[in-house]
Write a protein that holds these residues in place. Structure first.
Motif, PDB file in Angstrom:
ATOM      1  N   ASN A  39       2.681  -3.852   1.594  1.00 50.08           N
ATOM      2  CA  ASN A  39       3.473  -4.419   0.497  1.00 50.08           C
ATOM      3  C   ASN A  39       2.662  -5.317  -0.436  1.00 50.08           C
ATOM      4  OD1 ASN A  39       5.984  -3.277   1.448  1.00 50.08           O
ATOM      5  ND2 ASN A  39       5.930  -4.811   3.081  1.00 50.08           N
ATOM      6  N   SER A  40       1.338  -5.315  -0.275  1.00 54.24           N
ATOM      7  CA  SER A  40       0.484  -6.181  -1.086  1.00 54.24           C
ATOM      8  C   SER A  40       0.524  -5.791  -2.559  1.00 54.24           C
ATOM      9  CB  SER A  40      -0.957  -6.108  -0.578  1.00 54.24           C
ATOM     10  OG  SER A  40      -1.833  -6.812  -1.427  1.00 54.24           O
ATOM     11  N   LYS A  41       0.232  -6.761  -3.425  1.00 50.12           N
ATOM     12  CA  LYS A  41       0.072  -6.495  -4.850  1.00 50.12           C
ATOM     13  C   LYS A  41      -1.268  -5.830  -5.142  1.00 50.12           C
ATOM     14  CE  LYS A  41       2.887 -10.500  -6.257  1.00 50.12           C
ATOM     15  NZ  LYS A  41       2.881 -11.788  -7.005  1.00 50.12           N
ATOM     16  N   SER A  42      -2.176  -5.864  -4.181  1.00 50.87           N
ATOM     17  CA  SER A  42      -3.504  -5.283  -4.327  1.00 50.87           C
ATOM     18  C   SER A  42      -3.531  -3.866  -3.785  1.00 50.87           C
ATOM     19  CB  SER A  42      -4.540  -6.132  -3.568  1.00 50.87           C
ATOM     20  OG  SER A  42      -5.725  -5.415  -3.332  1.00 50.87           O
ATOM     21  N   ASN A  43      -3.972  -2.910  -4.605  1.00 47.61           N
ATOM     22  CA  ASN A  43      -4.094  -1.537  -4.133  1.00 47.61           C
ATOM     23  C   ASN A  43      -5.064  -1.440  -2.965  1.00 47.61           C
ATOM     24  OD1 ASN A  43      -2.301  -0.475  -6.013  1.00 47.61           O
ATOM     25  ND2 ASN A  43      -3.907  -0.131  -7.541  1.00 47.61           N
ATOM     26  N   SER A  44      -6.130  -2.233  -3.017  1.00 48.56           N
ATOM     27  CA  SER A  44      -7.116  -2.226  -1.940  1.00 48.56           C
ATOM     28  C   SER A  44      -6.494  -2.637  -0.618  1.00 48.56           C
ATOM     29  CB  SER A  44      -8.272  -3.168  -2.282  1.00 48.56           C
ATOM     30  OG  SER A  44      -9.124  -3.345  -1.176  1.00 48.56           O
ATOM     31  N   CYS A  45      -5.653  -3.668  -0.644  1.00 43.08           N
ATOM     32  CA  CYS A  45      -5.011  -4.138   0.594  1.00 43.08           C
ATOM     33  C   CYS A  45      -4.018  -3.104   1.127  1.00 43.08           C
ATOM     34  CB  CYS A  45      -4.323  -5.472   0.347  1.00 43.08           C
ATOM     35  SG  CYS A  45      -5.468  -6.813  -0.088  1.00 43.08           S
ATOM     36  N   LYS A  46      -3.303  -2.448   0.209  1.00 37.46           N
ATOM     37  CA  LYS A  46      -2.389  -1.376   0.624  1.00 37.46           C
ATOM     38  C   LYS A  46      -3.164  -0.232   1.271  1.00 37.46           C
ATOM     39  CE  LYS A  46       0.988  -2.078  -3.121  1.00 37.46           C
ATOM     40  NZ  LYS A  46       1.537  -1.467  -4.351  1.00 37.46           N
ATOM     41  N   GLU A  47      -4.258   0.169   0.629  1.00 37.21           N
ATOM     42  CA  GLU A  47      -5.035   1.297   1.129  1.00 37.21           C
ATOM     43  C   GLU A  47      -5.715   0.950   2.454  1.00 37.21           C
ATOM     44  OE1 GLU A  47      -7.554   2.222  -2.160  1.00 37.21           O
ATOM     45  OE2 GLU A  47      -5.872   2.930  -3.393  1.00 37.21           O
ATOM     46  N   THR A  48      -6.103  -0.298   2.621  1.00 35.72           N
ATOM     47  CA  THR A  48      -6.703  -0.713   3.881  1.00 35.72           C
ATOM     48  C   THR A  48      -5.700  -0.586   5.019  1.00 35.72           C
ATOM     49  OG1 THR A  48      -8.169  -2.249   2.727  1.00 35.72           O
ATOM     50  CG2 THR A  48      -7.875  -2.585   5.082  1.00 35.72           C
ATOM     51  N   PHE A  49      -4.462  -0.968   4.753  1.00 32.35           N
ATOM     52  CA  PHE A  49      -3.408  -0.813   5.769  1.00 32.35           C
ATOM     53  C   PHE A  49      -3.228   0.660   6.132  1.00 32.35           C
ATOM     54  CE2 PHE A  49       0.978   0.078   6.917  1.00 32.35           C
ATOM     55  CZ  PHE A  49       1.191  -0.813   7.953  1.00 32.35           C
ATOM     56  N   ILE A  50      -3.189   1.539   5.133  1.00 30.98           N
ATOM     57  CA  ILE A  50      -3.023   2.973   5.380  1.00 30.98           C
ATOM     58  C   ILE A  50      -4.216   3.519   6.165  1.00 30.98           C
ATOM     59  CG2 ILE A  50      -2.843   5.243   4.297  1.00 30.98           C
ATOM     60  CD1 ILE A  50      -1.388   3.813   1.952  1.00 30.98           C
ATOM     61  N   ALA A  51      -5.423   3.055   5.811  1.00 33.87           N
ATOM     62  CA  ALA A  51      -6.622   3.517   6.522  1.00 33.87           C
ATOM     63  C   ALA A  51      -6.563   3.145   7.993  1.00 33.87           C
ATOM     64  CB  ALA A  51      -7.868   2.923   5.871  1.00 33.87           C
ATOM     65  N   GLU A  52      -6.037   1.973   8.293  1.00 35.03           N
ATOM     66  CA  GLU A  52      -5.857   1.598   9.704  1.00 35.03           C
ATOM     67  C   GLU A  52      -4.950   2.595  10.422  1.00 35.03           C
ATOM     68  OE1 GLU A  52      -6.343  -3.294   9.760  1.00 35.03           O
ATOM     69  OE2 GLU A  52      -4.378  -2.374  10.089  1.00 35.03           O
ATOM     70  N   GLN A  53      -3.866   2.989   9.758  1.00 36.17           N
ATOM     71  CA  GLN A  53      -2.924   3.924  10.372  1.00 36.17           C
ATOM     72  C   GLN A  53      -3.568   5.293  10.577  1.00 36.17           C
ATOM     73  OE1 GLN A  53      -0.347   2.179  11.437  1.00 36.17           O
ATOM     74  NE2 GLN A  53      -1.366   0.593  10.221  1.00 36.17           N
ATOM     75  N   VAL A  54      -4.393   5.731   9.619  1.00 37.59           N
ATOM     76  CA  VAL A  54      -5.109   7.006   9.762  1.00 37.59           C
ATOM     77  C   VAL A  54      -5.945   6.995  11.036  1.00 37.59           C
ATOM     78  CG1 VAL A  54      -6.972   8.426   8.796  1.00 37.59           C
ATOM     79  CG2 VAL A  54      -5.144   7.570   7.306  1.00 37.59           C
ATOM     80  N   LEU A  55      -6.670   5.916  11.252  1.00 35.86           N
ATOM     81  CA  LEU A  55      -7.509   5.821  12.446  1.00 35.86           C
ATOM     82  C   LEU A  55      -6.658   5.731  13.714  1.00 35.86           C
ATOM     83  CD1 LEU A  55     -10.283   3.448  11.094  1.00 35.86           C
ATOM     84  CD2 LEU A  55     -10.578   5.819  11.808  1.00 35.86           C
ATOM     85  N   ASN A  56      -5.547   5.011  13.630  1.00 33.36           N
ATOM     86  CA  ASN A  56      -4.665   4.894  14.801  1.00 33.36           C
ATOM     87  C   ASN A  56      -4.112   6.256  15.217  1.00 33.36           C
ATOM     88  OD1 ASN A  56      -5.065   2.142  14.769  1.00 33.36           O
ATOM     89  ND2 ASN A  56      -3.133   1.675  13.738  1.00 33.36           N
TER      90      ASN A  56
END
Length: 293
Positions: free
Chosen positions: A111-128
């Motif tokens: 839910n971050s205002k930063s695209n980078s922070c959003k994408e980092t969260f998604i990248a964590e899920q990809v690895l999980n």
């Protein structure tokens, strides 16, 4: 066991530290870089095997991972993180890599205002979801922030630490300490499977306190200036900072002011057996850059 590990982004701040510390721990290190230069030559002098690779080219990653037991992934603040993570995970599975240590960020948030922070969260899920033994590291802001080219000149020339942080607080952490954590996990990745470790330096402080400690360490007056997020982001444009990174700073600094980077724990000492370096220790270790003659 002669564990063989891959360090991606090996010429970056945490990558260099991870190579050095992993070799010191007795691991056989393969360092993946984009090109050969003085930085890659320095890694070879440490004892690393240097290979060329690009996280946006899955064939090159897979080749770099042949014979590797565990790998470290890091990606800069720029577009392409999710694709790079998918490639990294798929290549690891195909090459038989058993575990991945992923450098995330404290402000990873869908839910971050930063695209980078959003994408980092998604990248964590990809690895999980990859089926690999994954460990996520979520550091607060790096001490190396002081050395970035859009921060350093004002600090060196005028003794000004200017950031849009308000009264926000965090415990700054150095890349060297993160490198020790990365090496410790790569030694025994199975013990850390599924864990997410927030990483902090030894003391939580605001930027007034940071300026004071920096001044004491450097032997000169350092003054903190708080500015608006809009003013800060505007000042980055003529310095050549990318639009993607500026948008990241806009969201990340808002998160900082709301306490997202705050907190404390003993993860670094618990995982490595040593306390992380302080702001003053970092400044004294980088006198040649922060206080040039």
């Amino acid at each position: 066991m002669n564990r063989q590990v891959l360090i991606a982004g090996a010429t970056g701040d945490t990558g260099r530290a991870a190579v050095k510390e992993s070799i010191a721990c007795g691991l056989t290190v393969r360092a993946m870089v984009h090109g050969r230069d003085n930085r890659s030559a320095a890694l070879e002098k440490l004892g690393a095997e240097v290979v060329l690779g690009d996280v946006h080219n899955i064939d090159s990653i897979r080749a770099a991972m042949e014979g590797i037991d565990a790998a470290y992934q890091v990606y800069p603040v720029q577009a392409g993180l999710i694709d790079a993570t998918v490639n990294f995970a798929q290549a690891a599975r195909e090459a038989g890599v058993s575990a991945v240590v992923n450098l995330s960020q404290r402000s990873a948030d869908r839910n971050s205002k930063s695209n980078s922070c959003k994408e980092t969260f998604i990248a964590e899920q990809v690895l999980n979801w990859s089926g690999l033994a994954v460990t996520h590291l979520r550091p607060t802001y790096f001490l190396e922030w002081l050395l970035y080219p859009f921060q350093l000149p004002l600090f060196v020339e005028k003794g000004i630490l200017r950031l849009p942080v308000g009264k926000g607080r965090h415990a700054p952490i150095g890349a060297e300490d993160q490198g020790r954590v990365i090496a410790a996990i790569l030694q025994s990745p199975g013990e850390h499977k599924g864990q997410t470790y927030p990483l902090f330096g030894p003391v939580e402080m605001d930027h007034e306190q940071m300026a004071s400690e920096l001044g004491e360490a450097l032997g000169r007056t350092i003054v903190f200036q708080n500015i608006s997020i809009a003013e800060y982001c505007k000042s980055l444009e003529p310095m050549g900072v990318s639009a993607y990174m500026i948008q990241h700073f806009e969201g990340a600094m808002d998160a900082y002011q709301h306490g997202v980077m705050s907190g404390m724990n003993d993860n670094v000492e618990r995982l490595t057996g040593r306390k992380p370096m302080s702001v003053g220790e970092f400044a004294r270790a980088h006198l040649d850059v922060l206080n040039p003659k």
